[in-house]
Design a protein around this motif. Structure first.
Motif, short mmCIF file in Angstrom:
data_model
loop_
_atom_site.label_atom_id
_atom_site.label_comp_id
_atom_site.label_asym_id
_atom_site.label_seq_id
_atom_site.Cartn_x
_atom_site.Cartn_y
_atom_site.Cartn_z
N THR A 76 0.85 -1.18 0.00
CA THR A 76 0.00 0.00 0.00
C THR A 76 0.88 1.23 0.00
OG1 THR A 76 -1.96 1.02 1.00
CG2 THR A 76 -0.24 0.24 2.51
N TYR A 77 0.31 2.42 0.09
CA TYR A 77 1.06 3.62 -0.25
C TYR A 77 1.18 4.60 0.91
CZ TYR A 77 0.56 1.78 -4.91
OH TYR A 77 0.63 0.96 -6.01
N PRO A 81 1.90 9.12 -2.69
CA PRO A 81 2.27 7.81 -3.25
C PRO A 81 3.32 7.83 -4.34
CG PRO A 81 0.10 8.48 -4.02
CD PRO A 81 0.51 9.48 -3.00
N GLY A 85 -0.47 5.13 -7.72
CA GLY A 85 -1.01 4.63 -6.46
C GLY A 85 -1.91 5.64 -5.77
N ALA A 87 -3.08 6.80 -1.75
CA ALA A 87 -2.78 6.68 -0.32
C ALA A 87 -4.02 6.19 0.44
CB ALA A 87 -2.33 8.02 0.24
N THR A 118 7.20 4.72 -6.93
CA THR A 118 6.16 4.92 -5.94
C THR A 118 6.75 4.80 -4.53
OG1 THR A 118 5.54 2.57 -6.01
CG2 THR A 118 4.31 4.07 -7.43
N GLY A 120 5.75 3.59 -0.49
CA GLY A 120 4.74 2.88 0.29
C GLY A 120 5.31 1.85 1.23
#
Length: 700
Positions: A76-77, A81, A85, A87, A118, A120
């Protein structure tokens, strides 16, 4: 009886009241926790919301955390992000007696997927949160929807409904949850007193941001992440930074872009997240308008490919490929009398060797880049092991061309190869590889720019640029492969072929001697003498065995005579009687702080970054720097000459090169009152370029 019955009922009543009181204490002491929240549509991700029980009555703050668990390769971010992506977000507007939620973000890591950068997290990530209630004495209900974007090769957006009912002043601390929260809070960057001299410069012309900061303890392998909450930064994407470290100071340069148009970040508040080994910090600062010296190449991918093709092609005529010329022409000579299909296959094999060798170089540089080491064109010549291997290879090639050494395969292997057309394809492939490795001490026009672009770009781009370099260098081979009749234009085979092979063999032997001298930067004089003796003994022994005692004696005598002549010429060169070249310039060690001091004093500074193994550097020195009018101009009273030596690994010189987007030598730049930021010079110098830059920097 009535008394005993009353006593019994009283005892039961007291016990019941005690039990109710105990149960009320348990209820009062419980710590709200939603437990794990899951969504049947997306099992790999689960989440929970928990309160630690720690309450600050003076600020009406209730401590808690949000935990997201991702299985496998799911990620996930971060709050920003990156280039792709979404957030995680929290919609808590269905809550009661909650006026504000403070979400804290642990330091993220970078992810690179197909060139998209990205930011994350993977695995189990805990976000500390603080709930600010309106009335600490009244019941509160923290309720809403948590939305999590999780990705592997695909991305899924998942909602998790949650609800926590609690009374703030009834909460009691939970030791286990407090410990979990403390661990998570330690991963959240905060302002640090260790950082000083933090600055951010926005160059609107280049659309680049440069950040620098100093730390009490030297940086190790830092990363600096840029984001912000202002409208001007909402849709701005920052590239992976080019980072240089000079002791306590780190400098990072980013290219900025936005689908909304050209970013304008002057005077905008930006957040800087510093991540280093055992160090996290976050500071907010205002970006100031200015001019950035350090920059990544700002041209397109197509331009980089074109530069790489030209650089690879020009590499064929640079001084460093002179020893390789023998291999090329030797291939042409041996092609006499062969069928065109065999000639084509031989030259395609050489081209394949060039391509494979460039891919090896790209993989080597990528490994250094990912491990945080210095990277650059020709950097392998900083390794004594690599130079030693090259000495062995060039010596064997020279001996082979002089007829002193030949690899003979078993008859069965020769028969096997003969039945398949030609038995030299592996040799031609090896020649192509060797030609590439021996050519890397040279920097050609366009080559440095293409390599700099490749080393600051994504992995696929790096290999694409190096493939273009290989194609450019392999063009002469590919030309013969396309038109095999070119190989038949040379005179017919005869005695002249042996003389040519001897000439090429001596050229290759000279290359071995040159490589052997490079080892003087890494080995003691004793070891250098021992290695030289081994090489000389090998040649004399092979000459005696192949050509007889008389030839061996003659070769030994010529060798001694040449050595004596070399010593005599060297002594005469150092004397006042014969001076083919003037004495070297009075170079001072490269020091960036001195550059600013000299420029402020009104002087002009000429910087030369060089290496003993760099042939182009030697050509620039002999052909331009030690020749008039440049030589006299660089010795003027208002001139200061500084030199950075990249012969062996040198972090300071590497960082200096990176500040100008350079990843190889030579690099020359002139500073002065009219050019305090410096005027970089071409890779291949000319007297006109140097004098023009010096005059411009001085202000004349």
């Amino acid at each position: 009886m009535h008394y005993e019955s009353f006593l019994s009922r009283t005892q039961w009543l007291i016990a019941l009241l005690a039990l109710m009181f105990f149960v009320s204490l348990l209820v009062k002491a419980q710590t709200p926790d939603t437990g794990w929240l899951t969504n049947p549509a997306h099992p790999p991700v689960k989440a929970r919301v928990a309160l630690t029980g720690n309450v600050n009555e003076s600020t009406n703050a209730v401590q808690g955390f949000l935990e997201i668990n991702l299985s496998g390769d799911w990620k996930t971010y971060w709050r920003s992000p990156g280039e792709g992506g979404v957030a995680p977000s929290l919609n808590w507007h269905a809550s009661d007696n909650i006026k504000e939620v403070d979400w804290q973000w642990p330091a993220p890591q970078r992810f690179d997927l197909l060139g998209i950068d990205t930011l994350g997290y993977t695995g189990d990530i805990i976000f500390p949160i603080t709930l600010y209630v309106e009335d600490i004495n009244k019941p509160a209900n923290f309720a809403g929807t948590l939305t999590v974007s999780s990705c592997t090769t695909v991305c899924v957006l998942t909602d998790y409904e949650f609800e926590l009912a609690f009374t703030p002043d009834n909460l009691k601390p939970n030791a286990e949850l407090l410990h979990t929260h403390a661990q998570a809070a330690s991963q959240v960057p905060k302002a640090s007193p260790q950082l000083k001299n933090i600055s951010a410069i926005w160059d609107d012309t280049k659309q680049q941001l440069q950040v620098s900061a100093s730390k009490a303890v030297d940086w190790q392998s830092p990363d600096i992440i840029v984001d912000g909450s202002s409208d001007a930064l909402t849709d701005v994407a920052f590239s992976v930074p080019t980072i240089s470290v000079n002791g306590e100071t780190v400098t990072a340069t980013y290219s900025a872009s936005s689908w909304m148009g050209k970013p304008a970040l002057a005077d905008e508040a930006i957040k800087l997240t510093f991540i280093d080994r055992d160090f996290l910090a976050e500071h907010e600062i205002s970006a100031k308008a200015g001019t950035i010296v350090e920059s990544v190449p700002d041209f397109s991918f197509a331009s980089a490919i074109a530069f790489a093709l030209l650089g690879g092609l020009i590499l064929n005529i640079m001084p460093c490929v002179l020893p390789v010329l023998g291999l090329k022409l030797s291939t042409m000579i041996t092609a006499q009398g062969l069928a065109q299909v065999q000639i084509r296959k031989q030259f395609l094999a050489s081209a394949a060797g060039i391509l494979f060798s460039f891919w090896l170089l790209a993989a080597f540089l990528l490994t250094l880049k990912l491990t945080g080491n210095a990277i650059g064109w020709g950097i392998q010549f900083q390794s004594p092991l690599f130079i030693g291997v090259m000495v062995a290879i060039t010596t064997l090639f020279a001996a082979n061309m002089l007829g002193l050494f030949e690899i003979r395969l078993p008859s069965s292997a020769n028969t096997w190869l003969a039945t398949r057309g030609d038995n030299s394809y592996v040799g031609h492939f090896t020649q192509g590889m060797f030609a590439t490795l021996l050519a890397t001490p040279c920097s050609a026009p366009f080559l440095g720019t293409a390599v700099a672009f490749a080393l600051t770009a994504s992995t696929p781009t790096l290999f694409a640029i190096f493939s273009a370099l290989a194609f450019g260098m392999a063009l002469p081979w590919l030309l013969v492969a396309a038109m095999p009749s070119l190989a038949t234009k040379l005179p017919k085979p005869g005695a002249w072929m042996n003389r040519v092979k001897w000439l090429f063999g001596l050229m290759m032997l000279a290359t071995s001697v040159w490589l052997l001298t490079l080892l003087a930067n890494h080995l003691s004089l004793l070891w250098l003498i021992i290695l030289s003796f081994i090489v000389i003994a090998f040649f004399i022994t092979r000459t005696h065995k192949v050509h007889g005692k008389k030839t061996a004696v003659i070769v030994s005598g010529v060798g001694v005579l040449l050595a004596a002549m070399t010593l005599v010429i060297a002594s005469l060169t150092a004397s006042k009687w014969v001076t083919p070249l003037p004495p070297d310039l009075a170079w001072k060690k490269l020091d960036e702080s001195r550059i600013a001091q000299e420029v402020n004093a009104g002087n002009t500074v000429f910087v030369d970054v060089t290496a003993d193994w760099c042939i182009t550097c030697k050509a620039n020195k002999i052909g331009v720097l030690l020749q008039e009018p440049v030589y006299s101009r660089l010795q003027a009273e208002d001139m200061v000459t500084l030199q950075g030596d990249w012969t062996s690994p040198n972090g300071y010189v590497t960082d200096y090169l990176r500040k100008y987007g350079r990843y190889g030598v030579p690099f020359n730049i002139v500073y002065g009152p009219a050019a305090p930021e410096g005027i970089p010079l071409p890779v291949v110098l000319s007297s006109e370029d140097v004098i023009r830059a010096v005059n411009h920097a001085k202000g004349g």
